[in-house]
Motif scaffolding. Structure first.
Motif, PDB file in Angstrom:
ATOM      1  N   ASN A 263      90.267  37.090 -26.727  1.00  0.00           N
ATOM      2  CA  ASN A 263      88.909  36.556 -26.733  1.00  0.00           C
ATOM      3  C   ASN A 263      87.995  37.280 -27.703  1.00  0.00           C
ATOM      4  OD1 ASN A 263      89.414  34.596 -24.747  1.00  0.00           O
ATOM      5  ND2 ASN A 263      89.187  36.119 -23.128  1.00  0.00           N
ATOM      6  N   GLU A 264      88.581  38.011 -28.641  1.00  0.00           N
ATOM      7  CA  GLU A 264      87.804  38.707 -29.663  1.00  0.00           C
ATOM      8  C   GLU A 264      86.807  39.705 -29.092  1.00  0.00           C
ATOM      9  OE1 GLU A 264      88.092  38.672 -33.148  1.00  0.00           O
ATOM     10  OE2 GLU A 264      89.970  37.856 -32.439  1.00  0.00           O
ATOM     11  N   GLY A 265      87.081  40.195 -27.883  1.00  0.00           N
ATOM     12  CA  GLY A 265      86.242  41.238 -27.315  1.00  0.00           C
ATOM     13  C   GLY A 265      84.855  40.783 -26.921  1.00  0.00           C
ATOM     14  N   ALA A 266      84.546  39.484 -27.084  1.00  0.00           N
ATOM     15  CA  ALA A 266      83.199  38.990 -26.806  1.00  0.00           C
ATOM     16  C   ALA A 266      83.107  38.504 -25.375  1.00  0.00           C
ATOM     17  CB  ALA A 266      82.853  37.865 -27.775  1.00  0.00           C
ATOM     18  N   THR A 271      79.165  35.744 -29.605  1.00  0.00           N
ATOM     19  CA  THR A 271      80.442  35.183 -30.014  1.00  0.00           C
ATOM     20  C   THR A 271      80.899  35.822 -31.316  1.00  0.00           C
ATOM     21  OG1 THR A 271      79.872  33.100 -28.969  1.00  0.00           O
ATOM     22  CG2 THR A 271      81.639  33.047 -30.592  1.00  0.00           C
ATOM     23  N   GLY A 272      82.181  36.149 -31.379  1.00  0.00           N
ATOM     24  CA  GLY A 272      82.715  36.733 -32.595  1.00  0.00           C
ATOM     25  C   GLY A 272      82.620  38.238 -32.665  1.00  0.00           C
ATOM     26  N   ALA A 273      82.187  38.900 -31.593  1.00  0.00           N
ATOM     27  CA  ALA A 273      82.124  40.357 -31.596  1.00  0.00           C
ATOM     28  C   ALA A 273      83.527  40.912 -31.804  1.00  0.00           C
ATOM     29  CB  ALA A 273      81.542  40.863 -30.277  1.00  0.00           C
ATOM     30  N   PRO A 274      83.678  41.943 -32.628  1.00  0.00           N
ATOM     31  CA  PRO A 274      85.018  42.462 -32.915  1.00  0.00           C
ATOM     32  C   PRO A 274      85.656  43.116 -31.699  1.00  0.00           C
ATOM     33  CG  PRO A 274      83.335  43.916 -33.802  1.00  0.00           C
ATOM     34  CD  PRO A 274      82.621  42.691 -33.325  1.00  0.00           C
TER      35      PRO A 274
END
Length: 367
Positions: A263-266, A271-274
């Protein structure tokens, strides 16, 4: 002319200052309180109890146990006060502000009226004469109340760690005796995921975006919400490492961390947090332990492959320390060439892997 200028300013700046459709703090306050079951028999968000089936749900006289919520941090305290006092929500939860109880006048004058039944074993919270610390507070209230924490603890007081541990339940932590049996049953796995209120809270975060760095909205999104998801995975990995030989718990830890990576750490933030680097390290730790617990060669090969992939991904980050890089490289060598590097596949957990303070973000050094 003056009226025209005022109206022009209102028209130009109204949208930027219109927060009438933002409900993040109301949703945040409610989510915090929902981490506490409404009663001993309530099915609503029972994550705080499901993992500890042996702990009492009633007082000695048969009355349902109450709930104390230790609150720390402006955004936490004010969100809780708003939903309780303005929206009338969950007045059954007794909120104890860790900062205010450091004042004797608060304990002597405010607490009797607003915190009925709560025992304060001293004139105030602290280290001075006639004061008390959390260990004594927990002991004084253990017969009647379950105790939860929101926003972390004061760094100067670690007395509670002697006989208690924290366990994540939604956006909160429950303080439980260190010797309490933990059962990571299906009920806990389901209820603990539901308790995070991710779909609702993430929607409210998006409505409040773009987030201003340092604002309460940003702190709620990137500290409290995202951190709560990471705390859940980290707690499982800690238990797995304590138990040592429980394959199912390591598998659960690996699954939760893989979900974070997917889930990309978000978890609840933008949204989109690394993905934080430690997520991959902890995946590697989980699977490296599963190698020795594998039931057959196929399972062992799968665990080796996944551990190697996770550690390689971790090593691709530039911000990890030279010491940790050397340790992980040695562990990776042990996975690929075990005969040449026997005994170097594991990694001991760092208890400070995830911050407990509400003002810090869930990123940085891994387990």
């Amino acid at each position: 002319l003056g009226c025209a200028l005022v109206l022009a300013q209102i028209r130009l700046n109204f949208d930027a200052h219109d927060f009438s459709r933002q409900n993040l703090f109301s949703a945040f306050g409610r989510a915090l309180l929902d981490g506490v079951p409404e009663s001993a028999g309530s099915s609503k968000v029972a994550a705080g109890r499901a993992a500890f089936p042996d702990l009492p749900t009633k007082q000695s006289g048969g009355k349902a146990r109450g709930a104390i919520l230790l609150a720390n941090g402006d955004e936490v305290v004010n969100a809780l006060r708003y939903v309780q006092r303005c929206e009338g929500y969950r007045a059954d939860v007794l909120i104890v502000d860790l900062n205010y109880i450091q004042f004797a006048w608060f304990v002597s004058h405010h607490a009797p009226a607003h915190l009925p039944g709560v025992v304060f074993p001293g004139s105030h919270y602290g280290n001075g004469p006639n004061s008390f610390q959390l260990d004594a507070f927990l002991a004084a209230n253990s017969a009647k109340y379950d105790v939860y924490s929101a926003g972390g603890f004061l760094a100067a007081d670690r007395s509670w760690e002697l006989r208690h541990r924290t366990w994540p339940t939604g956006l909160l932590h429950r303080l439980v005796p260190r010797d309490a049996r933990i059962d990571l049953n299906a009920e806990w796995q389901t209820s603990s995921a539901q308790a995070l209120r991710l779909s609702q809270l993430r929607s409210e975060v998006q409505a409040a975006s773009p987030l201003v760095v340092g604002s309460w909205e940003e702190v709620v999104a990137n500290n409290h919400l995202a951190q709560a998801v990471h705390n859940r995975a980290f707690a499982i990995l800690q238990i797995a490492l304590e138990l040592g030989g429980n394959r199912d718990v390591f598998l659960l830890a690996a699954r939760l961390y893989e979900e974070l990576a997917l889930n990309e750490g978000a978890a609840a933030g933008p949204t989109g947090a690394p993905v934080p680097d430690y997520v991959y390290r902890n995946i590697g730790v989980s699977y490296s332990r599963l190698i020795t617990l594998a039931a057959d060669e196929a399972s062992k090969a799968t665990a080796t492959q996944r551990a190697s992939g996770a550690f390689l991904r971790y090593l691709s980050f530039s911000g990890i320390s030279a010491e940790d890089r050397k340790q992980v490289e040695g562990g990776l060598l042990g996975l690929i060439m075990p005969a040449q590097a026997a005994g170097r596949t594991g990694s001991k957990p760092d208890s400070a892997a995830l911050p407990t303070g509400a003002k810090r973000k869930a990123k940085g050094a891994g387990v």
